[in-house]
Design a protein around this motif. Structure first.
Motif, PDB file in Angstrom:
ATOM      1  N   TYR A 138       0.802  -1.221   0.000  1.00 35.45           N
ATOM      2  CA  TYR A 138       0.000   0.000   0.000  1.00 35.45           C
ATOM      3  C   TYR A 138       0.836   1.273   0.000  1.00 35.45           C
ATOM      4  O   TYR A 138       0.297   2.358  -0.253  1.00 35.45           O
ATOM      5  CB  TYR A 138      -0.969  -0.016   1.181  1.00 35.45           C
ATOM      6  CG  TYR A 138      -2.202  -0.833   0.897  1.00 35.45           C
ATOM      7  CD1 TYR A 138      -3.267  -0.303   0.180  1.00 35.45           C
ATOM      8  CD2 TYR A 138      -2.286  -2.164   1.296  1.00 35.45           C
ATOM      9  CE1 TYR A 138      -4.387  -1.062  -0.113  1.00 35.45           C
ATOM     10  CE2 TYR A 138      -3.399  -2.931   1.011  1.00 35.45           C
ATOM     11  CZ  TYR A 138      -4.448  -2.371   0.302  1.00 35.45           C
ATOM     12  OH  TYR A 138      -5.552  -3.135   0.005  1.00 35.45           O
ATOM     13  N   ASN A 142      -1.805   3.053  -1.890  1.00 37.27           N
ATOM     14  CA  ASN A 142      -2.622   3.936  -1.056  1.00 37.27           C
ATOM     15  C   ASN A 142      -1.898   4.225   0.258  1.00 37.27           C
ATOM     16  O   ASN A 142      -2.269   3.688   1.309  1.00 37.27           O
ATOM     17  CB  ASN A 142      -3.981   3.282  -0.791  1.00 37.27           C
ATOM     18  CG  ASN A 142      -4.906   4.161   0.024  1.00 37.27           C
ATOM     19  OD1 ASN A 142      -4.670   5.357   0.174  1.00 37.27           O
ATOM     20  ND2 ASN A 142      -5.963   3.581   0.561  1.00 37.27           N
ATOM     21  N   LYS A 145      -3.468   4.803   3.773  1.00 34.10           N
ATOM     22  CA  LYS A 145      -3.985   3.684   4.566  1.00 34.10           C
ATOM     23  C   LYS A 145      -3.103   3.420   5.787  1.00 34.10           C
ATOM     24  O   LYS A 145      -3.566   2.918   6.812  1.00 34.10           O
ATOM     25  CB  LYS A 145      -4.073   2.429   3.698  1.00 34.10           C
ATOM     26  CG  LYS A 145      -4.743   1.229   4.361  1.00 34.10           C
ATOM     27  CD  LYS A 145      -4.834   0.062   3.392  1.00 34.10           C
ATOM     28  CE  LYS A 145      -5.521  -1.144   4.022  1.00 34.10           C
ATOM     29  NZ  LYS A 145      -6.959  -0.913   4.235  1.00 34.10           N
TER      30      LYS A 145
END
Length: 250
Positions: A138, A142, A145
């Motif tokens: 991640y 992202n 997160k």
């Protein structure tokens, strides 16, 4: 008749009864009328379930939802996530539950009761690896997160290099050795001996992705220092049903 002969006859009778009972149970195990598996057009969390259906010759609808279309499907997904398995109209979630279900189809040899504890141990180790890979994964997909909100593109690139570098050098080797040790403890080429189980089907796509050269900053030869694992993977990929499955994906 001697007592020993009576006991031997009784034991044989019990064993036969157990075999007959198991055969009856298997004959009553009804195959579902329809199975649909929904996931993104990648392997990841759904691949072990696909492989279990392939290995048990279970027909299923392999629905691959493009990322751009996920928003609409997500709105109706129970937990807002995939994969989603629909069996005779009923939706089931969580890929571990799915692969355990699929492993009991056919003759049940993918998830035999006698090896269930070892199989679950291997799957649990796989779950641990997946958890420890998440920060590295991640950091590129992202980073918010894991608390890295609003970072610049340059900082994001640096974070990916740092997190994945640590994963490759410090974390992944521990798991590769643990998987090696598990394979060394068996008499066959697979995690439970001579027969493939869902333990093998869970670990295969998880490790295979690292050898494809598609994960930035994870060298595709990362398994080469673990010949027991590379031999196991070669045996898995050479299995006729698995080979046919991947040949069809090309």
């Amino acid at each position: 008749m001697s007592t020993k002969a009576v006991l031997a006859g009784t034991a044989a009778g019990v064993a036969l009864a157990l075999v007959v009972t198991e055969l009856i149970k298997r004959s009553k195990r009804q195959a579902p009328k329809s199975i649909k598996l929904e996931y993104f057009p990648i392997e990841a969390a759904a691949e072990k379930v696909r492989l279990a259906f392939v290995m048990t010759d279970t027909p299923f609808e392999d629905v691959r939802i493009p990322f751009k279309q996920w928003g609409a499907r997500k709105a109706t997904a129970k937990y807002g996530q995939m994969p989603i398995l629909t069996i005779d109209g009923k939706e089931i979630y969580q890929s571990r539950a799915m692969v355990q279900y699929a492993g009991k189809l056919g003759d049940g040899s993918l998830y035999p009761e006698a090896d269930a504890l070892l199989i679950d141990e291997v799957i649990g180790l796989s779950d641990d690896l997946a958890r420890d890979w998440m920060p590295g994964l991640y950091s590129g997909m992202n980073p918010a997160k894991f608390g890295y909100d609003g970072i610049s593109d340059d900082d994001k690139k640096a974070l990916v290099i740092k997190m994945r570098g640590k994963f490759v050098s410090e974390i992944l080797p521990k798991y590769l050795q643990w998987f090696t040790d598990l394979l060394n403890a068996t008499e066959g080429p697979f995690f439970c001996g001579e027969t493939i189980t869902i333990a093998d089907l869970v670990v295969l796509p998880q490790l295979k992705i690292f050898t494809k050269g598609v994960v930035d900053h994870v060298p595709k030869d990362v398994l080469e220092a673990y010949p027991v694992l590379t031999t196991w993977m070669a045996a898995m990929l050479a299995t006729p049903k698995i080979k046919a499955w991947y040949d069809a994906q090309k």
